[in-house]
Design an enzyme around this catalytic site. Structure first.
Site, PDB file in Angstrom:
ATOM      1  N   HIS A  76       0.813  -1.222   0.000  1.00 39.96           N
ATOM      2  CA  HIS A  76       0.000   0.000   0.000  1.00 39.96           C
ATOM      3  C   HIS A  76       0.846   1.273   0.000  1.00 39.96           C
ATOM      4  CE1 HIS A  76       0.372   0.147   4.532  1.00 39.96           C
ATOM      5  NE2 HIS A  76       0.322   1.446   4.293  1.00 39.96           N
ATOM      6  N   ASP A 107       0.343  -7.582   2.257  1.00 46.17           N
ATOM      7  CA  ASP A 107       0.698  -6.178   2.072  1.00 46.17           C
ATOM      8  C   ASP A 107       2.216  -5.976   2.037  1.00 46.17           C
ATOM      9  OD1 ASP A 107       0.494  -3.434   1.848  1.00 46.17           O
ATOM     10  OD2 ASP A 107       0.119  -3.100   3.982  1.00 46.17           O
ATOM     11  N   GLY A 175       2.741   6.606   7.881  1.00 45.56           N
ATOM     12  CA  GLY A 175       4.052   6.900   7.310  1.00 45.56           C
ATOM     13  C   GLY A 175       5.098   5.905   7.764  1.00 45.56           C
ATOM     14  N   SER A 177       4.470   2.713   7.886  1.00 48.67           N
ATOM     15  CA  SER A 177       4.201   1.469   7.164  1.00 48.67           C
ATOM     16  C   SER A 177       5.371   1.081   6.268  1.00 48.67           C
ATOM     17  CB  SER A 177       2.947   1.621   6.306  1.00 48.67           C
ATOM     18  OG  SER A 177       1.800   1.775   7.104  1.00 48.67           O
TER      19      SER A 177
END
Length: 283
Positions: A76, A107, A175, A177
């Site tokens: 993402h 992810d 941020g 991630s």
């Protein structure tokens, strides 16, 4: 002075006397100083490997897994972009190519930064992580780049889940991630993926062994056992099912492992010592 005189008479030197008295009173060296020093050393080890990723209005984190610019982040974070902007802690900028997105709704994404001599982080085995284990992360958020946060593992969910994750109490902001979650040895045990916005400090990371399983390129950059077995056949390591054939890549630490699978009704078992043996074929 009286105490010093008595100790001198019975044969203690002044330094030895001080240590003896301090020990008797339960006074020890500052334990917090040792903890601070260790945590500061871990940050200095990890931070050069963490990168800032952006494209359009999106921003996130990632980290190098090889010395030639291969980096791991969240799917993402890169979205549908084929290229993303990357900034290193030493100030260098680059355009990174998105190599692959993980399948199965995991992810994760793999990107290639066109730089040499990058500092990689080690992907650790997951089996030694427990609820209560100390973990930390270095990542970014709005106004807070290369932010260092610490905590512990709050929960570990079954590896059979659609997205194998574990829960941490590390404070994570948007941020962060794609950043690394690492253990006290500085080894990556997970990748930051998301948090629960309606609660405090409920955050999740994707297990490191899941990342290695999703991207074949990572197997060359981790301490891993690569196990080949017939497609769909469950494979067990030390009596724990760790996946199914045809190919399993398992981050491990040095040691002895018993690997087995039941193939066409027959038990196929091998005992190996890692890293002397890194590849196993069950057939």
């Amino acid at each position: 002075k009286l105490l010093a005189a008595i100790l001198f008479i019975v044969g203690f030197s002044a330094p030895a006397a001080a240590q003896t008295v301090a020990g008797g009173l339960g006074i020890a060296a500052d334990p917090l100083a040792a903890i601070e020093a260790r945590q500061q050393a871990l940050f200095e080890k990890i931070a050069p490997s963490v990168i800032y990723i952006s494209h359009g209005k999106s921003l996130g984190s990632g980290f190098f897994v090889s010395n030639d610019g291969l980096a791991l982040t969240n799917a993402h974070v890169v979205g549908k972009a084929q290229e993303v902007d990357v900034v290193l802690r030493d100030g260098r900028h680059a355009k990174a190519r998105v190599l692959a997105l993980a399948g199965d709704n995991i992810d994760l994404a793999l990107i290639q930064v066109p730089l040499k001599s990058t500092v990689p982080l080690s992907l650790a085995g997951f089996s030694n992580l427990r609820i209560g284990s100390w973990v930390a992360s270095v990542g970014h958020s709005a106004g807070g780049i290369w932010t260092y946060t610490t905590g512990m593992v709050s929960n570990i969910y079954p590896s059979e889940m659609d997205e194998p994750v574990f829960q941490t109490q590390i404070p994570i902001n948007p941020g962060a991630s794609g950043g690394p979650v690492f253990n006290r040895h500085g080894q990556v045990v997970g990748v930051v993926t998301s948090g629960v916005t309606t609660a405090n400090n409920i955050n999740f990371a994707i297990r490191s062994d899941t990342a290695v399983r999703m991207f074949e390129k990572l197997s060359a950059h981790c301490d891993c056992l690569t196990i080949t077995a017939p497609a769909g056949v469950p494979v067990f390591v030390n009596n724990q099912m760790i996946g199914k054939g045809p190919r399993i890549v398992l981050p491990v630490e040095a040691g002895t492992f018993e690997v087995f699978a039941v193939i066409q009704g027959k038990m196929n078992k091998k005992k190996v010592t890692f890293p002397a043996t890194k590849t196993i074929v069950l057939e």
